[in-house]
Design an enzyme around this catalytic site. Structure first.
Site, short mmCIF file in Angstrom:
data_model
loop_
_atom_site.label_atom_id
_atom_site.label_comp_id
_atom_site.label_asym_id
_atom_site.label_seq_id
_atom_site.Cartn_x
_atom_site.Cartn_y
_atom_site.Cartn_z
N LYS B 96 0.87 -1.18 0.00
CA LYS B 96 0.00 0.00 0.00
C LYS B 96 0.90 1.23 0.00
O LYS B 96 1.66 1.44 0.95
CB LYS B 96 -0.90 -0.01 1.24
CG LYS B 96 -1.73 1.25 1.39
CD LYS B 96 -2.55 1.25 2.67
CE LYS B 96 -2.77 2.67 3.15
NZ LYS B 96 -3.44 2.73 4.45
N ASN B 205 -8.70 1.25 10.67
CA ASN B 205 -7.75 1.01 11.75
C ASN B 205 -8.15 1.81 12.99
O ASN B 205 -8.54 1.26 14.01
CB ASN B 205 -6.34 1.38 11.28
CG ASN B 205 -5.22 0.95 12.23
OD1 ASN B 205 -4.13 0.64 11.80
ND2 ASN B 205 -5.47 0.91 13.53
#
Lengths: 64, 256
Positions: B96, B205
């Site tokens: 990512k 997250n």
């Protein structure tokens, strides 16, 4: 002197494997960059650290 | 919905919930992965500790795809370097891309992200670039070899939800790659809304890490993402611009 993760250490002459083990790194869990190039694990035994080398030793941590 | 797979770089996933691993105890990771049903978890790369500290890899269940990020990178060159170190750690070729020039808003640098995407895709990585939702940039990322596009919903860690909603919708409508909403999703309802819009997956997250009960919030997100996906697949009912439409028969009333 060898620069490791920003810190100068007198480990000239150690092999990469010897240094990583002596410092307590888990060799399976780290990656090493020597003077800006990734050092494959297969080369750790035969790579000797010398004065002026710069080393980054990294591992995974939590992140998003 | 067994046939409804998320395909990233030729890999198939059943889960559409990508889990972050930052800012919470390693002891909670396994429970979070299991309750979330997550098949992809993100990680960061940092200087290793010499003391034999616990390693996060020991806490991640087998079979979960690791998605290292390039956080800390300030330009394409640094992102490429971090990605290559991550690959050398021996946990696959997903990455990512995360490139930021400021620490106040942590907004992605789209131009540098395009450059890094091209280099890493050519080097065999499955590249998942985090980006500010801009259609032209998304097109450039696709042309550069991105496997997905990961637009931000709002600033990282803010839990502020779909501030960029309309621009993410444009990416979903126009870009023929999985659009994975990343950053800023704070509540399950926001994740559900993004999935109803047609997002391919949600990355979260902070919403979990700052929740009162992390595993329970992971369960809530999983349900919300699945609900939103099902709603998208079902096709949402139309919205009237004005007036009403009876749900009941307009005949047979009990009156003269």
């Amino acid at each position: 002197m060898v620069k490791i993760n920003g810190e100068q250490l007198g480990i000239d002459g150690y092999s990469m494997t010897e240094y990583l083990l002596s410092a307590g790194y888990d060799i399976k869990r780290v990656a090493v960059e020597l003077n800006g190039n990734i050092l494959p694990k297969a080369d750790y035994d035969e790579t000797l650290l010398k004065d002026g080398d710069s080393l980054e030793v990294v591992s995974f941590v939590g992140g998003g | 919905m067994n046939n409804d797979k998320l395909i990233i770089g030729g890999h198939e996933f059943n889960s559409r919930f990508i889990l972050g691993s930052g800012k919470y105890s390693l002891n909670l990771i396994e429970a979070a992965v299991k309750v979330a049903g997550a098949e992809i978890i993100t990680l960061a790369v940092r200087r290793a500790n010499t003391k034999e500290q616990e390693n996060i890899l020991d806490y991640i269940p087998n079979g979960v795809t690791l998605l290292p990020n390039t956080s800390g990178a300030r330009n394409a060159e640094e992102a490429v370097r971090i990605a290559k170190l991550a690959r050398e750690l021996g946990c696959g070729n997903f990455v990512k891309i995360e490139i930021m020039r400021d620490t106040k808003y942590l907004l992605p640098d789209n131009q540098e992200t395009i450059k890094a995407t091209e280099v890493l895709a050519n080097d065999g990585f499955v590249v998942m670039p985090y980006m500010y939702p801009d259609l032209n940039v998304a097109r450039d990322l696709k042309n550069a070899g991105a496997a997905t596009i990961m637009p931000l919903a709002s600033p990282i860690g803010s839990n502020k939800g779909l501030a960029t909603r309309d621009f993410i919708q444009i990416l979903i409508d126009e870009i023929d790659l999985p659009i994975i909403v990343d950053a800023g999703i704070g509540k399950p309802s926001q994740a559900c809304e993004a999935m109803e819009m047609g997002a391919a997956a949600i990355m979260a997250n902070t919403a979990l890490a700052t929740a009162g009960n992390l595993p329970l919030m992971a369960a809530a997100f999983r349900q919300a993402i699945e609900a939103g996906r099902n709603a998208y697949l079902a096709g949402l009912g139309r919205v009237l611009t004005r007036g009403a439409s009876a749900s009941d028969p307009l005949t047979g009333f009990l009156r003269d």
